[in-house]
Enzyme design. Structure first.
Site, PDB file in Angstrom:
ATOM      1  N   GLU A   1       2.373 -10.243  -2.163  1.00 22.50           N
ATOM      2  CA  GLU A   1       0.991 -10.498  -2.615  1.00 22.50           C
ATOM      3  C   GLU A   1       0.883 -11.532  -3.740  1.00 22.50           C
ATOM      4  OE1 GLU A   1      -0.606  -6.606  -3.537  1.00 22.50           O
ATOM      5  OE2 GLU A   1      -0.444  -5.935  -1.455  1.00 22.50           O
TER       6      GLU A   1
ATOM      7  N   ASN B   1       5.295 -11.264   1.915  1.00 21.46           N
ATOM      8  CA  ASN B   1       4.380 -10.251   2.472  1.00 21.46           C
ATOM      9  C   ASN B   1       3.016 -10.333   1.788  1.00 21.46           C
ATOM     10  OD1 ASN B   1       4.137  -7.809   4.153  1.00 21.46           O
ATOM     11  ND2 ASN B   1       4.042  -6.646   2.236  1.00 21.46           N
TER      12      ASN B   1
ATOM     13  N   HIS C   1      -3.779  -4.087   6.931  1.00 25.34           N
ATOM     14  CA  HIS C   1      -4.673  -2.972   6.585  1.00 25.34           C
ATOM     15  C   HIS C   1      -6.054  -3.349   7.122  1.00 25.34           C
ATOM     16  CE1 HIS C   1      -1.702  -0.988   4.109  1.00 25.34           C
ATOM     17  NE2 HIS C   1      -1.463  -2.126   3.474  1.00 25.34           N
TER      18      HIS C   1
ATOM     19  N   GLU D   1       2.290  -3.209   7.460  1.00 21.15           N
ATOM     20  CA  GLU D   1       1.662  -2.039   6.810  1.00 21.15           C
ATOM     21  C   GLU D   1       0.399  -1.610   7.544  1.00 21.15           C
ATOM     22  OE1 GLU D   1       1.070  -2.644   2.582  1.00 21.15           O
ATOM     23  OE2 GLU D   1       2.976  -3.686   2.366  1.00 21.15           O
TER      24      GLU D   1
ATOM     25  N   ASP E   1      -2.684   0.031   9.129  1.00 18.12           N
ATOM     26  CA  ASP E   1      -3.486   1.250   9.286  1.00 18.12           C
ATOM     27  C   ASP E   1      -4.913   0.790   9.529  1.00 18.12           C
ATOM     28  OD1 ASP E   1      -4.151   0.501   6.628  1.00 18.12           O
ATOM     29  OD2 ASP E   1      -3.098   2.201   5.737  1.00 18.12           O
TER      30      ASP E   1
HETATM   31  C1  XIL Z   1       0.614   1.729  -1.911  1.00 14.87           C
HETATM   32  C2  XIL Z   1       1.119   3.140  -1.627  1.00 14.87           C
HETATM   33  O1  XIL Z   1       0.769   3.494  -0.326  1.00 14.87           O
HETATM   34  C3  XIL Z   1       0.536   4.122  -2.614  1.00 14.87           C
HETATM   35  O2  XIL Z   1       1.132   5.398  -2.459  1.00 14.87           O
HETATM   36  C4  XIL Z   1       0.752   3.631  -4.043  1.00 14.87           C
HETATM   37  O3  XIL Z   1       0.108   4.488  -4.939  1.00 14.87           O
HETATM   38  C5  XIL Z   1       0.232   2.213  -4.197  1.00 14.87           C
HETATM   39  O4  XIL Z   1       0.850   1.379  -3.243  1.00 14.87           O
HETATM   40  N1  XIL Z   1       0.154  -3.067  -0.248  1.00 14.87           N
HETATM   41  C6  XIL Z   1       1.483  -2.811  -0.444  1.00 14.87           C
HETATM   42  C7  XIL Z   1       1.942  -1.407  -0.598  1.00 14.87           C
HETATM   43  O5  XIL Z   1       2.310  -3.742  -0.382  1.00 14.87           O
HETATM   44  O6  XIL Z   1       3.069  -1.310  -1.436  1.00 14.87           O
HETATM   45  C8  XIL Z   1       0.845  -0.512  -1.098  1.00 14.87           C
HETATM   46  O7  XIL Z   1       1.321   0.819  -1.089  1.00 14.87           O
HETATM   47  C9  XIL Z   1      -0.392  -0.666  -0.252  1.00 14.87           C
HETATM   48  C10 XIL Z   1      -0.896  -2.086  -0.302  1.00 14.87           C
END
Ligand code: XIL
Length: 377
Positions: free
Chosen positions: A139, A184, A224, A254, A256
Site C-alpha cells: 500500500e 501489494n 476487497h 485478499e 472478500d
Molecule cells: C487487516 C486484518 O484483517 C485485521 O485483522 C487487522 O486488524 C488490520 O489488518 N489490507 C491488508 C491487510 O494488507 O493486512 C489488512 O488486514 C486488510 C487490508
C-alpha cells in the site's frame, strides 16, 4: 439445505480444483484457529494450498520491542502449512499500518534504514526458501496525498524518502532469493475515476522499479470488493496484461466481498456476493499471468469486515467469504470453484498459435504455479 461436506472436500475442494488448473488457492489465517478450533483447521487444511498470515507476520505482532521478536505465531502457521503440503505467502515486510507502539518514539531518520534492513533480513531470512512470495511493500500509493509520484506520505516515506521501496526489495531478494517479491495494493480494481487514477500510479511505480532493476516479480491486487459497486473491468484487465508484458505475475491476494450495500435477506446477499466472486475471478483467471487467488479469511465467523468501520449499518454479520460462520460452504464457495474450473477449461482448449498459459501449466518447467503435483487427489 446446506450441502454435505463430501460435496466440497477432497477431490471437490478448492485446492484440488486449483491444482488441476495449475493455480494456487488460499486464504488469510490466524494461528489461534489453526491450533485451537478443529472446524477451522480442517477447513483450511482441506481447501487451501496457499496460506498467508492475516496478522502474524506484520511488524506490530512480530516485534513487541525494538530488540525482540515473537516468531511463535508465525512459526505455527509455517508448521501447519508444511504438515498439510501448503505453500505460504509472507505478508508483509514494509507497511504504514500495524507498526509496533515503539516505532514512533524509537525510529528516526538516523536509524530507519538500518532498522528496515535488519527487520527484512531477520524475518525474510528466517523463512528463506519456505515462502512462495513476500509482500515486500504494502500500500505505498495514495494519490490523494498529492505527490506527483503518487506515493503515500507514510512513516517510511517521511523517514527515508522514496528510496525505501528499493531498499526493501533489494534486501528481501538477498534475504530470500527464492520468494517471488510482490508489490501489494488495494483500490485499483474498478473503472471508477478514483481507482483508475490509483491504478495508473501503481503502474508508474512498478514500471519505474523495473526500469531501475529493482527485483520485483509480482503484483498483488488485494480485491476487497463490495457487492453493489461497479464491477472491475477493462481497466484492470489492461493493467494485468501490462504487468504480464513487464514479466510480472499477478496474485489476487485478499479477496472478500462486502455486503453492506445489500438488504438483510441472507439468500439475496449470498447470491449477489457469489456473482461478484464468479464474474471477478473468471475475468482475472482468464489472464495467464494471474496464478494465485486468496480470500481474506476462510469463514465469515472471523471476517475483519464486521464492526463499525467496514460493516453493515444494521449490525448484522457480513457474509463475504466462501464458508459461513458454521463452516458451511456459501454460494461464494461454488462461484470461486467454478472460476478455478474456468481456468482449467482454458488450459484444455486447443492451442492455436503460441500458448500464453505455457509457463503456468501444471507440470511445466516451472512446475506450474501450484508447484509439486502431489496436489492432485
Ligand atoms: C487487516 C486484518 O484483517 C485485521 O485483522 C487487522 O486488524 C488490520 O489488518 N489490507 C491488508 C491487510 O494488507 O493486512 C489488512 O488486514 C486488510 C487490508
Amino acid at each position: 439445505m446446506a450441502p454435505h461436506l463430501h460435496e466440497v472436500s477432497g477431490p471437490r475442494s478448492l485446492r484440488a480444483h486449483a491444482a488441476a488448473a495449475g493455480l494456487l488457492v488460499g486464504c488469510a489465517v490466524n494461528p489461534r484457529g489453526l491450533d485451537g478450533e478443529p472446524a477451522y483447521s480442517q477447513t483450511v487444511a482441506d481447501q487451501m494450498n496457499l496460506l498467508v498470515a492475516e496478522n502474524a507476520m506484520k511488524w506490530g505482532p512480530l516485534r513487541p520491542t525494538i530488540d525482540t521478536f515473537d516468531f511463535r505465531p508465525a512459526d505455527d502457521i509455517m508448521d501447519f502449512a508444511a504438515r498439510h503440503n501448503q505453500q505460504v505467502r509472507g505478508h508483509n515486510l514494509c507497511w504504514h499500518e500495524e507498526l509496533p507502539t515503539w516505532f514512533a518514539s524509537e525510529v528516526n531518520k538516523g536509524n530507519a534504514k538500518e532498522i528496515l534492513i535488519q527487520h527484512i533480513q531477520t524475518v525474510a531470512g528466517r523463512y528463506a526458501g519456505r515462502i512462495q512470495s513476500w509482500d515486500v511493500v504494502n500500500e505505498a500509493i495514495l494519490p490523494k496525498d498529492g505527490r506527483p509520484d503518487g506515493l503515500r506520505k507514510s512513516p517510511w516515506l517521511e523517514l527515508l524518502g522514496p528510496d525505501y521501496i528499493d531498499i526493501a526489495f533489494h534486501t528481501a531478494r538477498l534475504a530470500d532469493p527464492h520468494a517471488l517479491l510482490t508489490y501489494n495494493d488495494y483500490g485499483i480494481e474498478k473503472d471508477t475515476p478514483e481507482d483508475t487514477i490509483k491504478r495508473g500510479d501503481v503502474l508508474m511505480l512498478i514500471r519505474r522499479m523495473k526500469a531501475r532493476g529493482v527485483p520485483l516479480d509480482a503484483v498483488g491486487i488485494q480485491s476487497h470488493l463490495t457487492a453493489g459497486d461497479p464491477m472491475p473491468g477493462a481497466g484492470l484487465r489492461a493493467f494485468v496484461r501490462e504487468c504480464g508484458r513487464l514479466g510480472l505475475q499477478v496474485f489476487v491476494t485478499e479477496m472478500d466481498v462486502n455486503d453492506k450495500k445489500l438488504p438483510a435477506a441472507v439468500e439475496e446477499r449470498d447470491q449477489a456476493v457469489a456473482k461478484v466472486y464468479q464474474d471477478y475471478l473468471t475475468m482475472m483467471l482468464a489472464e495467464p499471468n494471474v496464478t494465485a487467488v486468496l480470500t481474506w479469511g476462510v469463514t465469515d465467523k472471523y471476517t475483519w469486515l464486521d464492526g463499525p468501520k467496514f460493516g453493515r449499518a444494521d449490525g448484522r454479520p457480513e457474509r463475504p467469504l466462501p464458508f459461513d460462520s458454521d463452516y458451511q460452504p456459501t454460494p461464494a464457495f461454488f462461484a470461486e470453484r467454478a472460476a478455478l474450473d474456468s481456468r482449467a477449461a482454458r488450459l484444455s482448449a486447443p492451442v492455436r498459435q503460441g500458448d500464453p498459459y505455457a509457463p503456468f501449466r501444471p507440470g511445466s518447467a516451472r512446475g506450474g504455479a501450484a508447484g509439486p503435483q502431489s496436489e492432485r487427489q
